[in-house]
Design an enzyme around this catalytic site. Sequence first.
Site, PDB file in Angstrom:
ATOM      1  N   SER A  23    -117.510  57.111 -29.885  1.00 21.78           N
ATOM      2  CA  SER A  23    -118.510  56.253 -30.520  1.00 21.78           C
ATOM      3  C   SER A  23    -118.104  55.920 -31.952  1.00 21.78           C
ATOM      4  O   SER A  23    -118.392  54.819 -32.441  1.00 21.78           O
ATOM      5  CB  SER A  23    -119.892  56.905 -30.484  1.00 21.78           C
ATOM      6  N   GLU A  24    -117.443  56.844 -32.634  1.00 21.63           N
ATOM      7  CA  GLU A  24    -116.821  56.540 -33.924  1.00 21.63           C
ATOM      8  C   GLU A  24    -115.513  57.297 -34.077  1.00 21.63           C
ATOM      9  O   GLU A  24    -115.383  58.440 -33.612  1.00 21.63           O
ATOM     10  CB  GLU A  24    -117.724  56.888 -35.118  1.00 21.63           C
ATOM     11  N   THR A  25    -114.573  56.643 -34.738  1.00 21.18           N
ATOM     12  CA  THR A  25    -113.346  57.291 -35.209  1.00 21.18           C
ATOM     13  C   THR A  25    -113.319  57.168 -36.720  1.00 21.18           C
ATOM     14  O   THR A  25    -113.553  56.086 -37.274  1.00 21.18           O
ATOM     15  CB  THR A  25    -112.097  56.636 -34.599  1.00 21.18           C
TER      16      THR A  25
END
Length: 265
Positions: free
Chosen positions: A43-45
């Site tokens: 969902s996020e990096t």
Amino acid sequence: MRIYTVDSFTDRPFAGNPAGVCLLDSPVPDAWMQALAAEMRHSETAFVLTRDDGPHSLRWFTPEVEVQLCGHATLATAHILYSLGASGRLEFSTLSGILTTDRSDDGLITMDFPASPPVETEAPESLLAALGVRGLWIGRSRFDYVVEVESADVVRSATPDLDLLRGIDARGVVVTARGDGTPADFVSRFFGPRVGVPEDPVTGSAHCMLSPYWSAKLGRDALVGEQLSARGGVVRTTLRGDRVELAGHATTIWSGTLDITPTVA
């Protein structure tokens, strides 16, 4: 460059919210970071450029867009830096200003984030239809809509229409209720199909909104929130004026070395 996957807001592997953490050697193009985030599919990096003479540079990308605030990927970043030998208070320069982290002896990482209290608002026509729930209260913060429902069971069983939610003009939509006998004071789920995140397992930044909302309702500054996704996770919140402390554990799942150069064709 080193890259990691870290499960955040959990003390065990394969729970909480997985985040990518890329330790940059030097500044890289935005398009390259976006492409790598799409490849990672978390969902996020997080992309962090460490500095000796000031706050570390930190940015976050979903598989589709850059976001202005992310809790679980910040927690994951701090966890990696602490595991590599950092200590004490860490500072990060971000699109949401300077964020800080500290770690206790038992590995609990506390983050200092800006509070984002929701303001009561009229729901967009398609919001409740998309969620399939009856809203007791509907508000909007800087980033997200929040809908309080009657029970934790309603939060658990919600099956939103993600195509309809994608049309809502907000980063995401949070469904929340009081806790139901678990250690949690309140529970929630987060849906963000508009930014490429159908359902986020544990959303630290959403607790910048949930903390002031539930602290006002329950009359306590220190609360425990549980996100009722399939993976599940726990966020400890403490409201301090216009700031919120978010605390949780994290677990490294794997680490590796990127075999590509930071360019985009």
